[in-house]
Scaffold this active site. Sequence first.
Site, short mmCIF file in Angstrom:
data_model
loop_
_atom_site.label_atom_id
_atom_site.label_comp_id
_atom_site.label_asym_id
_atom_site.label_seq_id
_atom_site.Cartn_x
_atom_site.Cartn_y
_atom_site.Cartn_z
N ASN A 7 40.45 48.04 33.63
CA ASN A 7 39.16 47.55 33.15
C ASN A 7 38.36 48.80 32.76
O ASN A 7 37.88 49.53 33.62
CB ASN A 7 38.44 46.76 34.24
CG ASN A 7 37.09 46.23 33.77
OD1 ASN A 7 36.35 46.91 33.06
ND2 ASN A 7 36.74 45.02 34.18
N GLU A 34 37.45 44.28 29.48
CA GLU A 34 36.04 44.62 29.24
C GLU A 34 35.90 45.72 28.18
O GLU A 34 35.20 46.71 28.39
CB GLU A 34 35.33 45.01 30.54
CG GLU A 34 34.75 43.84 31.30
CD GLU A 34 33.62 44.22 32.24
OE1 GLU A 34 32.46 43.93 31.90
OE2 GLU A 34 33.90 44.79 33.31
N ASP A 151 42.13 42.51 35.42
CA ASP A 151 41.05 42.42 36.39
C ASP A 151 40.92 40.95 36.76
O ASP A 151 40.37 40.16 36.00
CB ASP A 151 39.76 42.97 35.77
CG ASP A 151 38.55 42.80 36.68
OD1 ASP A 151 38.71 42.28 37.81
OD2 ASP A 151 37.44 43.16 36.25
N ASN A 153 39.28 39.78 39.38
CA ASN A 153 38.07 39.46 40.14
C ASN A 153 38.41 38.60 41.37
O ASN A 153 37.72 37.64 41.69
CB ASN A 153 37.02 38.77 39.26
CG ASN A 153 36.14 39.76 38.53
OD1 ASN A 153 35.63 40.70 39.12
ND2 ASN A 153 35.98 39.57 37.23
N ASP A 222 42.15 44.54 40.80
CA ASP A 222 42.95 44.72 39.59
C ASP A 222 44.42 44.64 39.98
O ASP A 222 44.89 45.40 40.82
CB ASP A 222 42.64 46.07 38.94
CG ASP A 222 41.16 46.21 38.61
OD1 ASP A 222 40.77 45.82 37.50
OD2 ASP A 222 40.39 46.68 39.48
N ASP A 251 33.96 51.80 36.50
CA ASP A 251 33.92 51.50 37.93
C ASP A 251 35.26 50.99 38.45
O ASP A 251 35.45 50.80 39.65
CB ASP A 251 32.80 50.51 38.28
CG ASP A 251 32.62 49.39 37.26
OD1 ASP A 251 33.50 49.25 36.37
OD2 ASP A 251 31.63 48.66 37.33
N HIS A 252 36.22 50.79 37.54
CA HIS A 252 37.61 50.46 37.89
C HIS A 252 38.50 51.67 37.60
O HIS A 252 38.15 52.53 36.79
CB HIS A 252 38.13 49.30 37.06
CG HIS A 252 37.39 48.01 37.25
ND1 HIS A 252 37.93 46.92 37.89
CD2 HIS A 252 36.15 47.62 36.84
CE1 HIS A 252 37.07 45.92 37.88
NE2 HIS A 252 35.97 46.32 37.24
#
Length: 261
Positions: A7, A34, A151, A153, A222, A251-252
């Site tokens: 991501n 993303e 990802d 989530n 992930d 942030d990933h």
Amino acid sequence: MKIATWNINGVRARIDNLLAWLKESQPDIVALQEIKCQDEAFPRLEIEGLGYHVETHGQKGFNGVALLSKIRPDEINRGLPGDDGDEQSRFIEGVFSVKGRVVRVCSIYLPNGNPPEDPVKYPYKLAWMERLALFAQDRLALEEPIVLAGDYNVIPEPHDCWDVKVWENDALYLPPTRQAFRRLENLGFTDAVRASTDATPLYTFWDYQGGCWPKNFGIRIDHLMLSPEAADRLVSAQVEKHVRNWEKPSDHVPVVAHLAV
């Protein structure tokens, strides 16, 4: 073959990191999530300059997925089947010929679902996961190596987050979310990372806020989910955590699997 998911949290904002990582890690196929741009705005020339073929399913400002590959795909399918009214760009599938064998790789950006009490967001997440399970079940009948990379989530287990009490009422950890993820496993898909290591803590995401990265307050969301034919060829899987320490990081971080294909 090295297959990765990442991501990127805005491909144009992270293009320098993406190019540096591609040079360093040398993945054969990359599932990005993303990308946060429309197809025509994707920085494909820079990536193609490194020898990658680029396929995107973009959306203005948010969402968006892509597949980067050293092998030109035979087929590309955009959008998760099952809801013609779903306009969010969260799914792309590539079909690749490798040494006379077909390998399918999907880039998945599963809905976040928060706040769970929202009348739209959490039901959309669960409905999306139901569609994914039906898609996965259909693809399993092909008896091909399949990698559902992305990802999700989803925090699968308590040890996949730094403090379960912080996350227990979050859409990423609620029982229906985890049950929906477990359905994929029950169909026969294998979590590549957990098939390779039981190590904890092992995270793929650290929020920008609250000093989460230096404190290692992370979560593992992930995943590379492998069909039986892909799992049989799994050599190893790793989280390339060091990328989170780069300047202007996502942030990933990337998650990679090595398959003997």
